[in-house]
Design a protein around this motif. Sequence first.
Motif, mmCIF file in Angstrom:
data_model
loop_
_atom_site.group_PDB
_atom_site.id
_atom_site.type_symbol
_atom_site.label_atom_id
_atom_site.label_comp_id
_atom_site.label_asym_id
_atom_site.label_seq_id
_atom_site.Cartn_x
_atom_site.Cartn_y
_atom_site.Cartn_z
ATOM 1 N N PHE A 66 0.842 -1.201 0.000
ATOM 2 C CA PHE A 66 0.000 0.000 0.000
ATOM 3 C C PHE A 66 0.879 1.255 0.000
ATOM 4 O O PHE A 66 2.115 1.173 -0.179
ATOM 5 C CB PHE A 66 -0.971 -0.035 1.184
ATOM 6 N N TYR A 67 0.242 2.366 0.251
ATOM 7 C CA TYR A 67 0.874 3.678 0.052
ATOM 8 C C TYR A 67 0.162 4.607 1.034
ATOM 9 O O TYR A 67 -0.349 5.640 0.658
ATOM 10 C CB TYR A 67 0.577 4.047 -1.411
ATOM 11 N N MET A 75 -2.663 12.427 -5.668
ATOM 12 C CA MET A 75 -3.625 12.194 -6.739
ATOM 13 C C MET A 75 -5.054 12.339 -6.177
ATOM 14 O O MET A 75 -5.279 12.156 -4.985
ATOM 15 C CB MET A 75 -3.438 10.780 -7.294
ATOM 16 N N PRO A 76 -6.034 12.614 -7.060
ATOM 17 C CA PRO A 76 -7.407 12.843 -6.569
ATOM 18 C C PRO A 76 -7.994 11.645 -5.817
ATOM 19 O O PRO A 76 -8.864 11.814 -4.967
ATOM 20 C CB PRO A 76 -8.217 13.104 -7.851
ATOM 21 N N ASN A 77 -7.515 10.433 -6.116
ATOM 22 C CA ASN A 77 -8.090 9.258 -5.452
ATOM 23 C C ASN A 77 -7.519 9.014 -4.055
ATOM 24 O O ASN A 77 -8.089 8.251 -3.283
ATOM 25 C CB ASN A 77 -7.863 7.999 -6.328
ATOM 26 N N HIS A 79 -9.558 8.915 -0.909
ATOM 27 C CA HIS A 79 -10.789 8.133 -1.009
ATOM 28 C C HIS A 79 -10.551 6.641 -0.858
ATOM 29 O O HIS A 79 -11.471 5.897 -0.516
ATOM 30 C CB HIS A 79 -11.490 8.419 -2.344
ATOM 31 N N LEU A 80 -9.348 6.191 -1.132
ATOM 32 C CA LEU A 80 -9.074 4.755 -1.042
ATOM 33 C C LEU A 80 -7.594 4.547 -0.734
ATOM 34 O O LEU A 80 -6.748 5.370 -1.080
ATOM 35 C CB LEU A 80 -9.477 4.042 -2.336
ATOM 36 N N VAL A 118 -4.495 3.468 -1.757
ATOM 37 C CA VAL A 118 -3.858 3.079 -3.022
ATOM 38 C C VAL A 118 -2.867 1.943 -2.743
ATOM 39 O O VAL A 118 -2.139 1.977 -1.753
ATOM 40 C CB VAL A 118 -3.127 4.290 -3.642
ATOM 41 N N GLY A 119 -2.869 0.948 -3.593
ATOM 42 C CA GLY A 119 -1.932 -0.159 -3.431
ATOM 43 C C GLY A 119 -1.708 -0.864 -4.753
ATOM 44 O O GLY A 119 -2.366 -0.543 -5.756
ATOM 45 N N LEU A 138 -15.896 6.059 2.261
ATOM 46 C CA LEU A 138 -17.118 5.354 1.890
ATOM 47 C C LEU A 138 -17.434 4.292 2.951
ATOM 48 O O LEU A 138 -16.545 3.848 3.675
ATOM 49 C CB LEU A 138 -16.954 4.724 0.509
ATOM 50 N N TYR A 143 -17.797 1.122 3.247
ATOM 51 C CA TYR A 143 -17.043 -0.127 3.425
ATOM 52 C C TYR A 143 -15.686 0.106 4.074
ATOM 53 O O TYR A 143 -15.041 -0.839 4.530
ATOM 54 C CB TYR A 143 -16.885 -0.869 2.087
ATOM 55 N N LEU A 144 -15.245 1.362 4.138
ATOM 56 C CA LEU A 144 -13.958 1.685 4.767
ATOM 57 C C LEU A 144 -14.142 2.308 6.152
ATOM 58 O O LEU A 144 -13.162 2.682 6.791
ATOM 59 C CB LEU A 144 -13.166 2.650 3.882
ATOM 60 N N HIS A 179 -10.342 -2.894 1.796
ATOM 61 C CA HIS A 179 -10.268 -2.396 0.416
ATOM 62 C C HIS A 179 -9.776 -3.488 -0.528
ATOM 63 O O HIS A 179 -10.358 -3.702 -1.600
ATOM 64 C CB HIS A 179 -9.341 -1.185 0.353
ATOM 65 N N MET A 180 -8.760 -4.190 -0.112
ATOM 66 C CA MET A 180 -8.131 -5.216 -0.965
ATOM 67 C C MET A 180 -9.113 -6.315 -1.363
ATOM 68 O O MET A 180 -8.921 -6.979 -2.385
ATOM 69 C CB MET A 180 -6.966 -5.821 -0.179
ATOM 70 N N VAL A 228 -12.690 -5.829 -1.296
ATOM 71 C CA VAL A 228 -14.058 -5.348 -1.537
ATOM 72 C C VAL A 228 -14.562 -5.755 -2.916
ATOM 73 O O VAL A 228 -15.772 -5.805 -3.163
ATOM 74 C CB VAL A 228 -14.146 -3.819 -1.318
#
Lengths: 390, 390
Positions: B107-108, B129-131, B134-135, B137-138, B264, B266-267, B306-307, B309
């Motif tokens: 991940f990051y 980054m815009p994402n 929100h999540l 990133v990985g 969101l 689920y997180l 997340h990994m 979902v």
Amino acid sequence: MTRIAIPDGSPFGLANLPYGVFSAPGTTPRVGVRVADSVVDLAAVLHDDVFAHPTLNPFMAQGHERWVEVRERILDAVDGDLPSGAVHPVADVALHMPFDVGDYVDFYASEHHASNLGRLFRPDSEPLMPNWKHLPVGYHGRAGTVVPSGTPIVRPCGQRKAPDDDAPGFGPSRRLDIEAEVGFVVGTGSALGTTVPVDEFSERVFGAVLVNDWSARDIQAWEYVPLGPFLGKSFATSVSPWVVPLLALEAARVATPPQDPEPLPYLREKSPWGLDLELAVEWNGQVVSRPPYREMYWSPAQMLAHMTVNGAATRTGDLFASGTVSGPEKDQRGAFIELTWGGREPMEVAGEPRTFLMDGDEIVLSATAPAADGGRLGFGEVRNRVHPAP
Amino acid sequence: MTRIAIPDGSPFGLANLPYGVFSAPGTTPRVGVRVADSVVDLAAVLHDDVFAHPTLNPFMAQGHERWVEVRERILDAVDGDLPSGAVHPVADVALHMPFDVGDYVDFYASEHHASNLGRLFRPDSEPLMPNWKHLPVGYHGRAGTVVPSGTPIVRPCGQRKAPDDDAPGFGPSRRLDIEAEVGFVVGTGSALGTTVPVDEFSERVFGAVLVNDWSARDIQAWEYVPLGPFLGKSFATSVSPWVVPLLALEAARVATPPQDPEPLPYLREKSPWGLDLELAVEWNGQVVSRPPYREMYWSPAQMLAHMTVNGAATRTGDLFASGTVSGPEKDQRGAFIELTWGGREPMEVAGEPRTFLMDGDEIVLSATAPAADGGRLGFGEVRNRVHPAP
């Protein structure tokens, strides 16, 4: 005793002899070889327990000389009478995942595909990134979700955000897609800190399978910067049940398209060769594309040499796939995002205008290649149906 | 019989009890638990063959209830006399890779690290980054090159291209770097098509290790668009030999930094928790950074949720790492590219100005955390030396 009749033109004649893992009523999963419409139980015919395992890995790990020797022994055996209990109609057996996947790497070796995706994902930039013609771009995928043909593909949920949305939403992917690819299975691994030069490819790689790299384009588009595809791909990658030995593909070798600029020395082959496989993508029974593998820019040997040039170890069962096979013509594209240009140009499938996958859709990938006997050999099908999100 | 003396303040007291795989003269590799400066042979003490395997995987697969029960049995056993043959000085044993890695995901999750890397790799864009908020990133890394502490790190060769170069060159990496991370080991897997909600984290995850995600920045910078890091990372990822059970880390739980925007559903955790680990990065014997894990933006439970979902399966032995741990202060950064700002601001190491790694350099990652007994527990070291390119 029984003798297998091989009809003229069978894609599974003596020039093919692909390996898989099957179980029949009363047998544990074990290695078989396909001949015409039969599966031959190798442990029973060759009296060798390496074939009694539920995976090809122990046999593949024995190395190239053994692969050659066993292929000759199979040819001899199949040419004569076989014990009846060792031959099963393919319709009567269950086919399993043929090998345990070590690492799974997915390349991006079609210039047509990479250019199309570049235009679609990054419309304001050059379609090909500056590195693309210097190295076979690739990334690691999820080995634990490489599944055999027949596995239900459950539509993935995830975050997706349209360009006009303020924030991402969550739900089932609305842009579920396929990628028709060819995968190569490493037979004998290489140690950490060593490389696999281009001319060792044929000794290290056991065979090839067809790969469907299922892709959720909306999830992928939102998540993939800057570290690449993740959940947009990791829900499933399906492979064909029969591993076609590299030894069966010698007649299918063709030159790759010209490579310009000339690659760096570690990627140079005396004559880079690809494979003249003709893929077919069937969507609910209708062939919608015929991707030609001979159009792939980077050769399989270049992919493996690149993957290991940093000293990365390889293991028996490592799978590396070519990336989507797309040719220059529209009806040669191996993904629906290309075939329908991002969903903006629907195609007619069974009389309906279609873009991405709907629940219940069935996709079948298949392929043939020139065989040593002058005919064509067949890859096994990758056949999967899309199931609704939970 | 023998009794293990535990000095006051030992980082390997009864509140820790990390698991590893060791071999002593005359024993095959097997599971041990570390107590003070001793390693206890669990198969010998608990009379259970699940610990006679050369990997933790069979024990981890038995699930959370067994982990709790075994921890209690170890506590009882270690509190009394042990058969002398079952206790080895840690200096006399060889430590091995403690588990078989299924898939490896990186991940990051540090906002400080992601922002710093964004500024360095993409100076003309927004650093995050815009994402990113929100999540988590990985991306998938190479499981087959996850190696234990002590493994020589051979400087990788590869393509690298400076911005002013016309074409890429080839050779040993000139910008070899580390990333100090924390990794989480999945104990009980989850089936394809199912998810692991945030509140199942503690039941599924067996424990944590330290991770050094070795990185060749010049190779990475040239290759990583658009599909993410590949050869810049895949040559080696080293892990500590002791897996600290999640059960030992309950006193180390702390709230994550505030998450805005709210993730969101689920997180969402009732209260997202991270871990108050204090990492230390030693370069040739000098501590150059103390990255604080409590600063990580995304929680470990959010990473696992997340990994999965999208329905991706997990397996016993799957490893997911946090990404570089970097805090807000300069001396809290977990990678040299950040500590030396892309190599432009050398730091003094043993009296010499240094930027990236030279052959012969030794890096040691270590960490401590609050323990249930009011003291601090230790993670095992990740200690590796850089060897020259072949």
